[in-house]
Scaffold this active site. Structure first.
Site, PDB file in Angstrom:
ATOM      1  N   TYR A 146      50.132  52.537  48.243  1.00  0.00           N
ATOM      2  CA  TYR A 146      51.304  52.846  47.430  1.00  0.00           C
ATOM      3  C   TYR A 146      51.344  54.314  47.005  1.00  0.00           C
ATOM      4  O   TYR A 146      52.363  54.789  46.510  1.00  0.00           O
ATOM      5  CB  TYR A 146      51.355  51.952  46.176  1.00  0.00           C
ATOM      6  CG  TYR A 146      51.566  50.476  46.472  1.00  0.00           C
ATOM      7  CD1 TYR A 146      51.494  49.998  47.769  1.00  0.00           C
ATOM      8  CD2 TYR A 146      51.824  49.566  45.459  1.00  0.00           C
ATOM      9  CE1 TYR A 146      51.676  48.657  48.052  1.00  0.00           C
ATOM     10  CE2 TYR A 146      52.006  48.222  45.734  1.00  0.00           C
ATOM     11  CZ  TYR A 146      51.924  47.771  47.034  1.00  0.00           C
ATOM     12  OH  TYR A 146      52.105  46.438  47.293  1.00  0.00           O
ATOM     13  N   LYS A 195      39.738  43.563  53.578  1.00  0.00           N
ATOM     14  CA  LYS A 195      40.029  43.196  54.975  1.00  0.00           C
ATOM     15  C   LYS A 195      39.042  43.985  55.829  1.00  0.00           C
ATOM     16  O   LYS A 195      39.423  44.784  56.693  1.00  0.00           O
ATOM     17  CB  LYS A 195      41.498  43.523  55.287  1.00  0.00           C
ATOM     18  CG  LYS A 195      41.990  43.025  56.624  1.00  0.00           C
ATOM     19  CD  LYS A 195      42.118  41.512  56.719  1.00  0.00           C
ATOM     20  CE  LYS A 195      42.511  41.101  58.140  1.00  0.00           C
ATOM     21  NZ  LYS A 195      42.451  39.631  58.336  1.00  0.00           N
ATOM     22  N   ASP A 227      43.131  37.422  53.607  1.00  0.00           N
ATOM     23  CA  ASP A 227      43.911  36.279  54.121  1.00  0.00           C
ATOM     24  C   ASP A 227      43.286  34.961  53.667  1.00  0.00           C
ATOM     25  O   ASP A 227      43.978  34.026  53.275  1.00  0.00           O
ATOM     26  CB  ASP A 227      44.081  36.344  55.651  1.00  0.00           C
ATOM     27  CG  ASP A 227      42.822  36.743  56.395  1.00  0.00           C
ATOM     28  OD1 ASP A 227      41.798  37.055  55.748  1.00  0.00           O
ATOM     29  OD2 ASP A 227      42.850  36.724  57.644  1.00  0.00           O
ATOM     30  N   ASP A 251      48.590  43.439  44.382  1.00  0.00           N
ATOM     31  CA  ASP A 251      50.014  43.230  44.121  1.00  0.00           C
ATOM     32  C   ASP A 251      50.422  41.846  44.635  1.00  0.00           C
ATOM     33  O   ASP A 251      51.050  41.047  43.936  1.00  0.00           O
ATOM     34  CB  ASP A 251      50.809  44.340  44.833  1.00  0.00           C
ATOM     35  CG  ASP A 251      52.293  44.301  44.507  1.00  0.00           C
ATOM     36  OD1 ASP A 251      52.670  43.691  43.478  1.00  0.00           O
ATOM     37  OD2 ASP A 251      53.081  44.874  45.283  1.00  0.00           O
ATOM     38  N   ASP A 255      50.848  38.024  42.363  1.00  0.00           N
ATOM     39  CA  ASP A 255      52.082  37.224  42.343  1.00  0.00           C
ATOM     40  C   ASP A 255      51.777  35.785  42.751  1.00  0.00           C
ATOM     41  O   ASP A 255      52.294  34.838  42.173  1.00  0.00           O
ATOM     42  CB  ASP A 255      53.126  37.805  43.315  1.00  0.00           C
ATOM     43  CG  ASP A 255      54.127  38.711  42.611  1.00  0.00           C
ATOM     44  OD1 ASP A 255      53.748  39.334  41.599  1.00  0.00           O
ATOM     45  OD2 ASP A 255      55.286  38.795  43.067  1.00  0.00           O
TER      46      ASP A 255
HETATM   47  C1  IPM Z   1      54.004  45.084  40.155  1.00  0.00           C
HETATM   48  C2  IPM Z   1      55.296  45.448  40.816  1.00  0.00           C
HETATM   49  C3  IPM Z   1      55.259  46.926  41.168  1.00  0.00           C
HETATM   50  C4  IPM Z   1      54.072  47.140  42.083  1.00  0.00           C
HETATM   51  C5  IPM Z   1      56.545  47.470  41.794  1.00  0.00           C
HETATM   52  C6  IPM Z   1      57.735  47.261  40.887  1.00  0.00           C
HETATM   53  C7  IPM Z   1      56.430  48.911  42.211  1.00  0.00           C
HETATM   54  O1  IPM Z   1      55.498  44.657  41.938  1.00  0.00           O
HETATM   55  O2  IPM Z   1      53.699  45.629  39.084  1.00  0.00           O
HETATM   56  O3  IPM Z   1      53.282  44.271  40.712  1.00  0.00           O
HETATM   57  O4  IPM Z   1      54.168  46.847  43.268  1.00  0.00           O
HETATM   58  O5  IPM Z   1      53.050  47.578  41.621  1.00  0.00           O
HETATM   59 MG    MG Z   2      54.090  43.129  42.206  1.00  0.00          MG
END
Ligand code: IPM
Ligand code: MG
Length: 361
Positions: A146, A195, A227, A251, A255
């Site tokens: 990123y 990985k 994975d 990231d 989620d």
């Molecule tokens: C998070 C979000 C951010 C990230 C985005 C909004 C840039 O998805 O905080 O996880 O990827 O870090």
């Molecule tokens: Mg995120």
């Protein structure tokens, strides 16, 4: 104690949920005899609307001058919001990345906990949900893909995009140390996710993590390929204590972990640097579809405020009081719509904040 807190309400449901977290912070400060001075800061879409850019130098400076920053969420609907007509470096998300980098917030803590009272919301089979889980995802936040160089250009007439993934050993070592320190206060297990069967950056990651592990003989270290980890998170989430991983993997996995709890509106996060300073925000997004309706779940932001008291101000008792108040309100059956279940009482954003305040003692 006097606390100087920067506040980024942000976009979408951000302002509503942050208002409730401030209410709970104020109540906690009142009960425990602290004082709080808030400074409102603009970031993301709200800053684009006023300043034309998602983060100004003044905002970054003001954030640096506070003891900690409490944030809601940023961003809008990518299909309809004018913010997404701007070039990528001027969009809301770019502001968040620049803020993380500018404040050197390399350690992102994302706890994913299955609350006893919310087990019904867990989308996994009952026999898996029954064992519960309580993990801490430690995501490296200022390196990797990123923050690498990126470009899109024509190579021999073919449009070609490139994103660079770089980690140096120092970046890996400092986040690994944090992960082991936190594991020492928990169940003393670190799962380092990489990985390494493909990527050089992952092979270095593994090597450095092993070096750090040598200083923590009480902590069990295991390595897991990303994975496989994605699979294990739905197969047997109870196996995890601390998951340590690089930026993009973290990231994605965070989620996934939050979804497995069934209630992303409950999950807090902290982003820390080498000092006591931190940025605290809910794990969920700005949910523009429900913004302004007064139905968003403020608990993740309230729990982020509790993390702030714990990590930036060493106020453990006060943080405990907030966490206990949240549990109490849940066990009384109060629910926002996202975690609503049969036989429970549905309440709105503000009412949830009020109920939690009433239970702070
Ligand atoms: C998070 C979000 C951010 C990230 C985005 C909004 C840039 O998805 O905080 O996880 O990827 O870090
Ligand atoms: Mg995120």
């Amino acid at each position: 104690m006097e606390m100087k807190i920067g506040v980024i309400k942000g976009d979408g449901i951000g302002p509503e949920i942050v208002d409730e977290a401030m209410k709970v912070l104020d109540k906690t400060a009142e009960v425990y005899g602290h004082s709080i001075a808030y400074t409102q800061l603009l970031m993301g879409g709200a800053s684009i609307d006023v300043n034309g850019v998602p983060l100004t130098d003044e905002t970054l400076k003001a954030a640096k001058e506070s003891d900690a920053v409490l944030m809601g969420s940023i961003g809008g609907d990518a299909k309809t919001s004018p913010w997404y007509q701007l070039e990528p470096s001027k969009r809301p998300e770019a502001g968040l990345l620049a803020l993380r980098k500018g404040l050197n917030l390399f350690a992102n803590l994302r706890p994913a906990v299955l609350y006893e009272d919310l087990k019904g919301a867990c989308p996994l089979k009952e026999e898996i949900a029954d064992s519960g889980f309580d993990m801490m995802i430690m995501r490296e936040l200022t390196g990797g893909l990123y923050f690498g160089k990126r470009s899109t250009e024509e190579v021999n007439g073919v449009l070609t995009a490139r994103d660079e993934l770089t980690y140096n050993e120092n970046e890996i070592r400092r986040i690994a140390k944090r992960a082991f320190d936190i594991a020492m206060k928990r169940r003393k297990k670190v799962t380092s996710v990489d990985k390494a069967n493909v990527l050089d950056s992952s092979r270095l990651w593994r090597k450095v993590v092993e070096e750090v592990a040598a200083d923590y003989p009480e902590v069990t270290l295991e390595h897991m390929l990303v994975d496989n980890c994605a699979m294990q998170l739905v197969k047997d989430p109870a196996q995890f204590d601390v998951i340590l991983t690089e930026n993009m993997f973290g990231d994605i996995l965070s989620d996934e972990a939050s979804m497995v709890t069934g209630s992303i509106g409950m999950l807090a996060s902290a982003s820390l640097n080498e000092t006591k300073f931190g940025l605290y925000e809910p794990s969920g997004g700005s949910a523009p579809d429900i913004a302004g309706k007064g139905i968003a779940n403020p608990i993740a932001t309230i729990l982020s405020a509790a993390m702030m008291l714990r990590y930036s101000f060493d106020l453990d008792k006060e943080a405990d009081a907030i966490e206990k108040a949240v549990s109490e309100v849940l066990s009384k059956g109060c629910r926002t719509i996202d975690i609503m279940a049969e036989g429970k009482t549905q309440i709105g954003t503000k009412e949830m904040g009020d109920r939690i305040c009433e239970c702070i003692r």
